[in-house]
Design a protein around this motif. Sequence first.
Motif, PDB file in Angstrom:
ATOM      1  N   ALA A 197       0.950  -1.179  -0.073  1.00  0.00           N
ATOM      2  CA  ALA A 197       0.126  -0.015  -0.243  1.00  0.00           C
ATOM      3  C   ALA A 197       0.931   1.346  -0.023  1.00  0.00           C
ATOM      4  O   ALA A 197       0.407   2.121  -0.807  1.00  0.00           O
ATOM      5  CB  ALA A 197      -0.908  -0.074   1.146  1.00  0.00           C
ATOM      6  N   ALA A 202      -0.418   8.339  -5.175  1.00  0.00           N
ATOM      7  CA  ALA A 202      -1.585   8.836  -4.864  1.00  0.00           C
ATOM      8  C   ALA A 202      -2.792   8.885  -5.871  1.00  0.00           C
ATOM      9  O   ALA A 202      -4.120   8.916  -5.442  1.00  0.00           O
ATOM     10  CB  ALA A 202      -1.333  10.384  -4.387  1.00  0.00           C
ATOM     11  N   TRP A 207      -6.671   3.951  -4.040  1.00  0.00           N
ATOM     12  CA  TRP A 207      -7.366   4.923  -3.053  1.00  0.00           C
ATOM     13  C   TRP A 207      -8.812   5.412  -3.184  1.00  0.00           C
ATOM     14  O   TRP A 207      -9.281   5.554  -2.096  1.00  0.00           O
ATOM     15  CB  TRP A 207      -6.379   6.049  -3.052  1.00  0.00           C
ATOM     16  CG  TRP A 207      -4.842   5.634  -2.582  1.00  0.00           C
ATOM     17  CD1 TRP A 207      -3.907   5.628  -3.569  1.00  0.00           C
ATOM     18  CD2 TRP A 207      -4.362   4.871  -1.663  1.00  0.00           C
ATOM     19  NE1 TRP A 207      -2.633   5.151  -2.997  1.00  0.00           N
ATOM     20  CE2 TRP A 207      -3.016   4.619  -1.707  1.00  0.00           C
ATOM     21  CE3 TRP A 207      -5.003   4.696  -0.431  1.00  0.00           C
ATOM     22  CZ2 TRP A 207      -2.259   4.143  -0.893  1.00  0.00           C
ATOM     23  CZ3 TRP A 207      -4.134   3.802   0.427  1.00  0.00           C
ATOM     24  CH2 TRP A 207      -2.930   3.888   0.330  1.00  0.00           C
ATOM     25  N   ASP A 208      -9.382   5.293  -4.397  1.00  0.00           N
ATOM     26  CA  ASP A 208     -10.648   5.973  -4.317  1.00  0.00           C
ATOM     27  C   ASP A 208     -11.502   4.799  -4.005  1.00  0.00           C
ATOM     28  O   ASP A 208     -12.451   4.925  -3.111  1.00  0.00           O
ATOM     29  CB  ASP A 208     -11.146   5.977  -5.968  1.00  0.00           C
ATOM     30  CG  ASP A 208     -12.433   6.236  -6.069  1.00  0.00           C
ATOM     31  OD1 ASP A 208     -12.906   7.433  -5.585  1.00  0.00           O
ATOM     32  OD2 ASP A 208     -13.250   5.296  -6.501  1.00  0.00           O
ATOM     33  N   GLN A 210     -10.482   2.279  -1.453  1.00  0.00           N
ATOM     34  CA  GLN A 210     -10.306   2.241  -0.119  1.00  0.00           C
ATOM     35  C   GLN A 210     -11.049   3.397   0.377  1.00  0.00           C
ATOM     36  O   GLN A 210     -11.688   3.065   1.527  1.00  0.00           O
ATOM     37  CB  GLN A 210      -8.814   2.605   0.039  1.00  0.00           C
ATOM     38  CG  GLN A 210      -8.480   2.612   1.490  1.00  0.00           C
ATOM     39  CD  GLN A 210      -8.591   1.486   2.283  1.00  0.00           C
ATOM     40  OE1 GLN A 210      -8.404   0.187   1.610  1.00  0.00           O
ATOM     41  NE2 GLN A 210      -8.338   1.286   3.505  1.00  0.00           N
ATOM     42  N   VAL A 236      -2.724   3.397   6.823  1.00  0.00           N
ATOM     43  CA  VAL A 236      -3.346   3.597   5.569  1.00  0.00           C
ATOM     44  C   VAL A 236      -3.769   5.182   5.787  1.00  0.00           C
ATOM     45  O   VAL A 236      -4.043   5.772   4.596  1.00  0.00           O
ATOM     46  CB  VAL A 236      -4.563   2.810   5.600  1.00  0.00           C
ATOM     47  CG1 VAL A 236      -5.326   2.946   4.607  1.00  0.00           C
ATOM     48  CG2 VAL A 236      -3.938   1.214   5.558  1.00  0.00           C
ATOM     49  N   GLN A 239      -1.754   8.132   4.447  1.00  0.00           N
ATOM     50  CA  GLN A 239      -1.569   8.959   3.203  1.00  0.00           C
ATOM     51  C   GLN A 239      -2.134  10.291   3.171  1.00  0.00           C
ATOM     52  O   GLN A 239      -3.302  10.481   3.520  1.00  0.00           O
ATOM     53  CB  GLN A 239      -2.280   7.761   2.148  1.00  0.00           C
ATOM     54  CG  GLN A 239      -1.737   6.360   2.288  1.00  0.00           C
ATOM     55  CD  GLN A 239      -0.501   6.177   1.621  1.00  0.00           C
ATOM     56  OE1 GLN A 239      -0.272   7.064   0.638  1.00  0.00           O
ATOM     57  NE2 GLN A 239       0.295   5.251   2.036  1.00  0.00           N
ATOM     58  N   MET A 242      -5.894  10.620   1.584  1.00  0.00           N
ATOM     59  CA  MET A 242      -6.953   9.749   1.802  1.00  0.00           C
ATOM     60  C   MET A 242      -7.958  10.557   2.576  1.00  0.00           C
ATOM     61  O   MET A 242      -9.505  10.371   2.786  1.00  0.00           O
ATOM     62  CB  MET A 242      -6.402   8.813   2.747  1.00  0.00           C
ATOM     63  CG  MET A 242      -6.026   7.794   1.955  1.00  0.00           C
ATOM     64  SD  MET A 242      -7.410   6.703   1.027  1.00  0.00           S
ATOM     65  CE  MET A 242      -8.316   6.047   2.363  1.00  0.00           C
TER      66      MET A 242
END
Length: 296
Positions: A197, A202, A207-208, A210, A236, A239, A242
């Motif tokens: 991960a 980015a 990530w979308d 997640q 996590v 990031q 996020m």
Amino acid sequence: MKNLFGAIEAGGTKFVCAVGSGPDDLTEVRFPTTTPQETLGKALAFFAPYKGQLKSIGIGSFGPVDLQRNSPTYGFVTSTPKPGWADTEFAGVFARLFDLPVGFDTDVNGAALGEQRWGAAQGLDNFIYITMGTGIGGGVVAGGKLIHGLVHPELGHMFVPKQPDDTFAGQCPYHGDKCFEGVAAGPAIGARWGTPAHELPADHPAWDLQARYVATALASLVCSFSPQRIILGGGVMGQAHMLNSVREKTVQVLNGYIQSPAILENINEYLVLPGLGDKAGILGAMVLAEQAFDNR
């Protein structure tokens, strides 16, 4: 003279051991979580020079753990999937060797207490702390106190609906792709995309996806517990991109049902990172030590 407390943040990946009295007075050491014999041995060795000086020790541990004081396995790590650690005595080892009160709880419950004392939950009686890293866990404070109950909350294993575009089989050995941890913990992200991960850029679609899983889980927690704030910790959420994505998607999932300014107008103050950063767990263990000393 300040009271000196011992604290252990026992994670599935690493142990943090510390002595001190608070955020500005902390001496700590970190080492990998290996076998119980080796890992607990290192922790015992760290505290040995302080024997006779410590007032108590607090332990926030990965779980599941037994928190029922009338149970013969109180203070044990119980049914954990971590190899070698199932049915391991923990709190009693330190209580006997140092002849001290020992506070014992989950690592995430400890972190919640740390955030309540010194971090992003100061002044709040109802909030949730969640960590997302090697695993996913959460501590729930209601009416100013941690929720325990039958065992302890396992927010990482609450069921979340599968996203329609996700074909990943899941990483949880108990629930596969049915639970939050199985689809959204760090190892699940890495296994789904074939890349750890922390190495994903980015703008990766990981990530979308997640953020959608996290938002779905948070919406369930908002509706279930009505917390005044949710604190999001762990690697996590480290990031940088996020947090805002999770905020935006949580509002979308709730879809106007919760008519509170905290959601509709102040989501940036409602979903936040830990005020203590990566010190929440070890400082929370120090709060557990203080409580054990006060209740001795």
